[in-house]
Design an enzyme around this catalytic site. Structure first.
Site, PDB file in Angstrom:
ATOM      1  N   GLN A 125      -4.753  -0.414  -5.330  1.00 49.93           N
ATOM      2  CA  GLN A 125      -5.249  -1.587  -6.044  1.00 49.93           C
ATOM      3  C   GLN A 125      -5.956  -1.227  -7.350  1.00 49.93           C
ATOM      4  O   GLN A 125      -5.826  -1.937  -8.343  1.00 49.93           O
ATOM      5  CB  GLN A 125      -6.185  -2.401  -5.145  1.00 49.93           C
ATOM      6  N   HIS A 176      -5.838  -5.955   2.520  1.00 46.96           N
ATOM      7  CA  HIS A 176      -4.951  -4.814   2.746  1.00 46.96           C
ATOM      8  C   HIS A 176      -4.595  -4.744   4.233  1.00 46.96           C
ATOM      9  O   HIS A 176      -5.480  -4.557   5.074  1.00 46.96           O
ATOM     10  CB  HIS A 176      -5.637  -3.514   2.325  1.00 46.96           C
ATOM     11  N   CYS A 219       0.845  -1.191   0.000  1.00 47.62           N
ATOM     12  CA  CYS A 219       0.000   0.000   0.000  1.00 47.62           C
ATOM     13  C   CYS A 219       0.884   1.246   0.000  1.00 47.62           C
ATOM     14  O   CYS A 219       1.765   1.392   0.851  1.00 47.62           O
ATOM     15  CB  CYS A 219      -0.893  -0.026   1.240  1.00 47.62           C
ATOM     16  N   GLU A 220       0.657   2.134  -0.944  1.00 47.45           N
ATOM     17  CA  GLU A 220       1.526   3.316  -1.040  1.00 47.45           C
ATOM     18  C   GLU A 220       1.225   4.354   0.031  1.00 47.45           C
ATOM     19  O   GLU A 220       1.977   5.315   0.190  1.00 47.45           O
ATOM     20  CB  GLU A 220       1.431   3.947  -2.426  1.00 47.45           C
ATOM     21  N   HIS A 221       0.137   4.172   0.781  1.00 48.51           N
ATOM     22  CA  HIS A 221      -0.189   5.128   1.841  1.00 48.51           C
ATOM     23  C   HIS A 221       0.490   4.795   3.164  1.00 48.51           C
ATOM     24  O   HIS A 221       0.775   5.698   3.958  1.00 48.51           O
ATOM     25  CB  HIS A 221      -1.713   5.165   2.059  1.00 48.51           C
ATOM     26  N   HIS A 222       0.734   3.503   3.412  1.00 43.46           N
ATOM     27  CA  HIS A 222       1.337   3.114   4.689  1.00 43.46           C
ATOM     28  C   HIS A 222       2.513   2.152   4.540  1.00 43.46           C
ATOM     29  O   HIS A 222       3.123   1.756   5.523  1.00 43.46           O
ATOM     30  CB  HIS A 222       0.280   2.474   5.601  1.00 43.46           C
ATOM     31  N   CYS A 274      -3.186  -2.422   5.698  1.00 46.14           N
ATOM     32  CA  CYS A 274      -3.440  -1.090   6.254  1.00 46.14           C
ATOM     33  C   CYS A 274      -4.856  -1.023   6.838  1.00 46.14           C
ATOM     34  O   CYS A 274      -5.140  -0.180   7.692  1.00 46.14           O
ATOM     35  CB  CYS A 274      -3.244  -0.004   5.201  1.00 46.14           C
TER      36      CYS A 274
END
Length: 231
Positions: free
Chosen positions: A163, A191, A122-125, A193
Site C-alpha cells: 500500500q 488487507h 497484497c504482493e506477499h500473499h 492478508c
C-alpha cells in the site's frame, strides 16, 4: 540419508518461512514494482496458457477433482483473471493515456476526487486489498479529465502491491500528468492478508498518505482532510 536430507530441507524451508513471515508486513524494495527485464517477452495469450497449466497443477496438488463440472474451468478462469483483470496494471500498454487541457478558466483552488475504489492484491500473499483512495491537486496551467484520476488509481492498484508503494506511485503519476507538485493522495484499505489469515484481525484498516507541494503546509493538508471526511 535421503530421508534425513529431506527432513533437513523441510526444516530449513520452515525456518525461512518463519523469517519471511516476520519480515513481510512492510517490505518495499523500491518505488517501482519489482519486474524482471524480460517481463513482457511473452504475450498475454502465452502467459494465460502457462498460468492455466501451473494453476491446474496447484489445484491437483491440493487434491481437488478437476473433472468436476464446477472446477474443470477454474484454471483457465484464474489465468485470464490474473492477466486480463486484477494484474493488468503490470503491463505498460494498459497505462491510461492522460491528456492535459489548458486551465483556461484559471481555476486555482483545490480539486478533490474522493472515494475512488481501490481493489488491489497484497504482493506477499496474493489476497485482496480493498479500500478507497482520495486524491487532490491544485492546478497550475493544466487540468485533466476527472475520470483520469480514477484510471490512474486503478492502473497502479491492478498489480501485486504494497500500500505504501501504491500511494507513492499514484502521487508521482499525478504530479507528472498535471505538471505540478501540488498533489495529495490518501488511501484507506482493508488487507485480507491481515483479516483472513495470520492475526485474523477483521477490525483494523491501513491508512497511507503522500503530500507534496502546497499540501505539505498544514492549511492545505487540513482542507483536503476536511473534504474527504465530509459525508
Amino acid at each position: 540419508m535421503k530421508l534425513n536430507e529431506t527432513l533437513l530441507n523441510i526444516m530449513d524451508n520452515q525456518d525461512l518461512g518463519h523469517e519471511a513471515e516476520e519480515m513481510d508486513d512492510h517490505m518495499m524494495s523500491s518505488l517501482e514494482t519489482p519486474l524482471r527485464p524480460d517481463a513482457f517477452a511473452l504475450s498475454d495469450a502465452e502467459k494465460i496458457v502457462i498460468i492455466e497449466r501451473h494453476f491446474r497443477e496447484i489445484m491437483h496438488t491440493m487434491g481437488l477433482d478437476l473433472t468436476d463440472d464446477s472446477l474443470k474451468g477454474t484454471p483457465l478462469r484464474v489465468a485470464k483473471m490474473y492477466v486480463q483483470e486484477i494484474f493488468s496494471g503490470l503491463h505498460p500498454e494498459n497505462k491510461p493515456v492522460i491528456r492535459r487541457f489548458e486551465n483556461k478558466y484559471k481555476y486555482n483552488q483545490m480539486l478533490v476526487e474522493r472515494d475512488i475504489t481501490v481493489y488491489s492484491s497484497c504482493e506477499h500473499h496474493f489476497v485482496p486489498i480493498i479500500g478507497k483512495a482520495h486524491v487532490a491537486y491544485m492546478p497550475n496551467e493544466h487540468v485533466i479529465g476527472l475520470s483520469k484520476l480514477n484510471r490512474i488509481v486503478q492502473y497502479y492498484a491492478r498489480r501485486p502491491q504494497v500500500q505504501e508503494r501504491m500511494t507513492m506511485q499514484i502521487a508521482n503519476e499525478l504530479k507528472q500528468a498535471l505538471q505540478t507538485e501540488n498533489v495529495a493522495v490518501l488511501i484507506e484499505a482493508d488487507h485480507l492478508c491481515v483479516m483472513s489469515r495470520g492475526v485474523n484481525d477483521v477490525s483494523s484498516s491501513t491508512i497511507t498518505a503522500e503530500y507534496s507541494g502546497l499540501f505539505e503546509q498544514d492549511q492545505y493538508r487540513n482542507e483536503f482532510l476536511s473534504h474527504i471526511r465530509k459525508k
